[in-house]
Enzyme design. Structure first.
Site, PDB file in Angstrom:
ATOM      1  CB  SER A  85      -7.945   4.091   2.778  1.00 14.52           C
ATOM      2  OG  SER A  85      -7.208   3.404   3.698  1.00 14.52           O
ATOM      3  CB  SER A  93      -8.785   1.552   5.708  1.00 14.57           C
ATOM      4  OG  SER A  93      -9.573   2.703   5.731  1.00 14.57           O
ATOM      5  CE  LYS A 110      -3.816   2.118   2.450  1.00 13.59           C
ATOM      6  NZ  LYS A 110      -4.830   1.642   3.758  1.00 13.59           N
TER       7      LYS A 110
END
Lengths: 485, 483
Positions: free
Chosen positions: B157, B181, B77
């Site tokens: 997210s 998330s 990420k």
């Protein structure tokens, strides 16, 4: 003895509180491992954490906690076993994180006391509100480029101990004495070097005035970043005067932050637009609350040196020094250490005089600190010893002292080399006295004729003839005996 | 065909010599290239991947394979600072930022031999639940039906991470979970997403959103994979003062798939007004599975549940408003010059931050401001304590809680987008465990009428990851997943 400003509408008194920022002596910064040393090239001591790079996190420097507790003990203050670091949020180019990690609701040290010694020999207790730890900011340099400011982050994150006094001071002298005492205490403790010129200690001075007799406090003004004791006192003087004028002209003193301009001898409002900052304090979620282990404080307490107040009391009680003399000696840790070494085995008062008059005078003229004294403590003591056992006279001692300043030799060696030993052999002195009398029949007649004061002239002559080495007391005695019968 | 690979299968095949890391990596690099329409990656790192794959094979040949993650291609990420590799947090303000340092978690994975395929897309600064706020464009859920007019969102997210794994571009991915998330996007894409106990994984080098909530975690195809990956990610880090100074249990060994004798709590307050039938049905199914497998199920009460979302949306923005103050154009990142310092700040941050980020910074500044701090921030922290206490009380009785992960399946871009509050409701089931710092996991439970995945969430007490993996592995099996 109170400090009063006589205004047109009456007498005014001054109320003063001081916030002193003292850089703690540590190797690393408060939350990062970067070096806290002074004088490096710009941006040489900046870690990723100090630069507030993405993802960086603070880690508490344990030594900083120790130094804060140590200082708190020196201020006879309450040590709080539980304290919290909070973020003080505001934007400025020398504040990389956009917040300063400080302590707000729960400081590590609570209320304490600083005893100040005033010139008239009296002492007063000034209250300390709290001491807390916080990060220092970096430095902005505005004068290197016409359109840009340069930022040096070396100082960003360095450990600051903010010591907040209660508004107990009432005169510039008291404020000066407070700063001096605070500096002495932290230097004794080794928690701050107290060097105001280098910026390791600076004062924000809060000043307000009120009519004598008023019990409420009027609006106060903060004069920021004053970096010498003298300036602290001057700033208070001029700011108080300014405020009295404002009130007397029917105006109102505005709560604001001002700077002291020592060249103009006045305070002025800060250039930057100062609107009341809302710092939005909240506990820093990257840090755990600080909890001191049982025994932590006691351990530190057991390593404290004798502090100025205690040392002063001891010198007065054990060595019979006056409050004034003791005060002068303990005012600085190095001076006190010097004194104690020099005075060992000698008369304290004599050593005091040589130290505070002769040595201080010489050091001042040469621009030296006692740490750089060419005359060591031991040698000064020896010099006093030579006077005490009458090896030399006080007058000769002064010459020897000058020599010691030049050469750093021991007084014993100098006396030997220069053959300055006092002549105490009565026979030898008598011989010189007789010679001088014989050589000066006119003056001898003068003395015998009733002018006793002229003996002084003879003493001078005998001393000259003996290169100053004759024991003056004996000279005097012999002259009197021979001339006055 | 990359979709078949799990970490466990890859580790097995690598060990047996049936496949090399270079082969595995090449296949996934090709998949990444072919899958660009998903916009799962902000920065692809094929050279680094090949390098690390080759190094892995060499290690293995020398008999020094580092463990089950060695040679496995993963997505990272783009919130984890990676040394020498652009790290953007999906923001214009960090568009060209290249860290000179490696985050602890990504460093742990690198040291474990994992092969980084690239930095995956996310909502800007991890603020969002649909991955539609990224400066680098939205992410497409790989389950979007062919011919659809708009894309299904992958959730957020960590939208890029789940799109990469669900789309077969990476075998696994890292995510971060602040209010859901990791778990919610896992639910939207039929993956396993796990958030460990707060403090298990180090936050050092992770671009901070909300310090007291952020927690890195794995996004994988199976529960066992999540356990394997977490083992390499987690561990005490002295550079993070909130890091748990505790040894890690063996997470993989805890995946026993056996819940006999476990007590499963069903929190009644998680039944929402107007909850879609399908969600309720899935939840009921989960309860039934647990019973069938020998667990005892019992209703519990977490009375302060309804305050969790408002609490979260005070605390998280507050911390974020402070954490994002450093993005000011002075030392790194975007700088839009101005005639004064303040002007430079305004122009830089105004241009550098997207709308959702600006919204949360403003909310956060507001709730911390003088006159409002006590009413909002302090109050929210107090309620947070009550929420945590609810869980503590429940765990005195039960071993694990079972809830839905999200109030819906993946929705289409365009739905809910005008209303930030509607968006915030996506987190309603995940936020409470975040506030309490508890370990939680989303496991694929079933599908909705359109065939879109729905996840079931399990939550255990502080540091009870072993119980969590035990329950999760069983639930996965019951739902027809796992090995």
């Amino acid at each position: 003895m109170s400090y009063i400003i006589q205004g047109e509408t009456g007498d005014w008194e001054v109320v003063i509180g001081l916030e002193v920022h003292a850089q703690a002596i540590t190797n690393a910064k408060l939350f990062s491992g970067a070096s806290a040393s002074f004088g490096s090239a710009p941006n040489e001591n900046v870690s990723l954490v100090d630069a507030a790079m993405p993802g960086m996190l603070p880690v508490i420097n344990k030594k900083a906690i120790e130094q804060a507790v140590r200082t708190g003990l020196g201020l006879r203050a309450q040590i709080n076993d539980y304290s919290v670091f909070e973020r003080k949020n505001y934007f400025y180019a020398d504040l990389p994180q956009g917040y300063q990690i400080s302590q707000y609701l729960h400081p590590i040290v609570g209320e304490g006391t600083v005893t100040i010694d005033l010139e008239d020999g009296t002492s007063r207790d000034i209250g300390v509100e709290r001491l807390h730890l916080e990060q220092d900011a970096g430095k902005s340099v505005h004068d290197q480029d016409p359109k840009r400011s340069m930022i040096d982050l070396n100082r960003s994150g360095v450990v600051l101990m903010e010591i907040v006094s209660k508004p107990d001071m009432r005169s510039p002298e008291e404020a000066g004495a407070y700063v001096r005492k605070l500096r002495a205490i932290v230097r004794y403790l080794g928690t701050c070097d107290g060097n105001m010129e280098e910026g390791s200690m600076r004062a924000d001075v809060n000043v307000s005035v009120r009519k004598v007799g008023e019990s409420d406090l009027r609006t106060r003004v903060e004069v920021k970043n004053v970096n010498s004791v003298r300036f602290v006192m001057q700033a208070i003087e001029v700011e108080a005067e300014r405020q009295v004028e404002v009130w007397e002209e029917g105006g109102e003193v505005v709560q604001e932050t001002r700077l002291f301009d020592p060249n103009k001898g006045e305070t002025r409002a800060m250039r930057t637009k100062e609107f009341a900052h809302d710092y939005r304090y909240f506990p820093d979620p990257d840090l755990l609350p600080v909890k001191l282990e049982p025994g932590f404080v006691d351990e530190i307490r057991s390593t404290l040196p004798e502090l100025p107040d205690e040392k002063k009391a001891r010198l007065m009680a054990d060595l019979g020094l006056s409050a004034y003399d003791a005060g002068v000696i303990v005012a600085d840790r190095d001076t006190a250490a010097y004194f104690e070494e020099a005075a060992e085995g000698h008369d304290a008062k004599t050593v005091t005089n040589w130290l505070t008059t002769n040595l201080f005078g010489a050091l001042n003229r040469r621009g030296l600190d006692i740490g750089d004294s060419p005359v060591s403590a031991r040698h000064l003591g020896e010099l006093v010893g030579l006077i005490e056992d009458e090896t030399i006279s006080t007058k000769i001692a002064k010459d020897v002292f000058e020599d010691m300043l030049e050469t750093s030799k021991s007084p014993g060696d100098i006396v030997e080399e220069k053959g300055l030993k006092q002549i105490t052999d009565t026979g030898a002195i008598e011989a010189i006295v007789d010679q001088v009398i014989v050589d000066n029949p006119g003056q001898a007649e003068d003395v015998r004729g009733g002018n006793e004061k002229a003996i002084g002239w003879f003493v001078g002559q005998v001393m000259k003839a003996s290169q100053g080495k004759a024991n003056p007391g004996q000279v005097n005695q012999l002259l009197r005996a021979k001339l006055l019968g | 065909m990359t979709n078949k690979w799990t970490i466990a299968a890859a580790a097995d095949a690598l060990e047996k010599g049936e496949v090399s890391s270079v082969e595995l990596t090449d296949a996934h690099i090709a998949a990444v290239e072919a899958g660009r329409s998903l916009n799962a990656f902000i920065t692809e790192t094929p050279e680094i991947a090949r390098e690390r794959a080759a190094a892995s094979d060499a290690r293995r040949a020398a008999g020094e394979a580092a463990g089950p993650m060695d040679g496995v291609p993963i997505a990272m990420k783009d919130l984890f600072c990676t040394e020498g590799v652009r790290t953007t947090a999906a923001s214009h303000i960090l568009e060209n930022f290249v860290p000179t340092y490696e985050s602890t978690v990504s460093g742990n994975l690198r040291d474990a031999g994992a092969v980084m395929l690239g930095k995956s897309n996310l909502d800007e600064f991890a603020m969002g639940s649909a991955n539609i706020t990224s400066y680098f464009g939205s992410v497409k859920n790989p389950l979007t039906p062919d011919g659809a007019n708009t894309n299904l969102v992958p959730g957020g997210s960590s939208g890029g991470s789940v799109a990469a794994v669900a789309g077969g571009l990476a075998i696994a991915a890292t995510g971060t979970d602040t209010g859901g998330s990791i778990r919610q996007p896992a639910s939207f894409t039929g993956l396993v997403g796990m958030k460990p106990t707060y403090g298990r994984c180090s936050r050092w080098g992770v671009v901070a959103f909300a310090s007291s909530l952020d927690q890195p975690g794995p996004l994988t195809k199976t529960v066992e994979d999540a356990a394997i990956m977490l083992q390499s990610m987690a561990g005490y880090d002295p550079k993070d003062s909130t890091s748990l100074p505790m040894d890690l249990p063996d997470f993989r060994a805890a995946c026993t798939r056996d819940v006999k004798g476990m007590k499963v709590g069903i929190p009644k307050e998680y039944t929402l007004d107007g909850m879609p039938d399908e969600i309720q049905k899935l939840w009921d199914q989960g309860v039934a599975w647990m019973k069938d497998m020998g667990a005892e199920t019992v209703e519990v009460s977490l009375p302060h549940t309804k305050y969790a979302l408002p609490t979260y949306y005070i605390v998280a923005p507050a911390e974020a408003s402070s954490n994002l103050a450093r993005y000011d154009g002075v030392r790194y990142g975007l700088r839009v010059p101005g005639d004064s310092l303040d002007e430079m700040y305004e122009l830089t941050r105004g241009e550098g931050f997207g709308e959702e980020v600006q919204r949360r910074v403003l909310i956060g500044t507001y709730v911390l401001s003088a006159g409002y701090y006590d009413a909002y921030y302090v109050k929210a922290q107090q309620v947070r304590t009550l929420i945590a206490r609810d869980f503590q009380n429940a765990f005195a009785d039960v071993d694990v809680l079972l809830t839905p992960t999200a109030p819906s399946a993946a929705f289409y871009e365009g739905e809910k987008m005008d209303d930030p509050i509607a968006m915030y409701l996506n987190d309603v089931f995940t936020v409470p465990a975040s506030l309490a710092g508890l370990p939680a996991i989303s496991v694929p439970g079933g599908t909705d009428a359109d065939g879109l995945p729905l996840g079931l969430q399990l939550i255990t007490g502080v540091c009870q990851e072993e119980a969590l993996f035990r329950a999760a592995s069983a639930l996965e099996m019951a739902a027809g997943g796992g090995r």
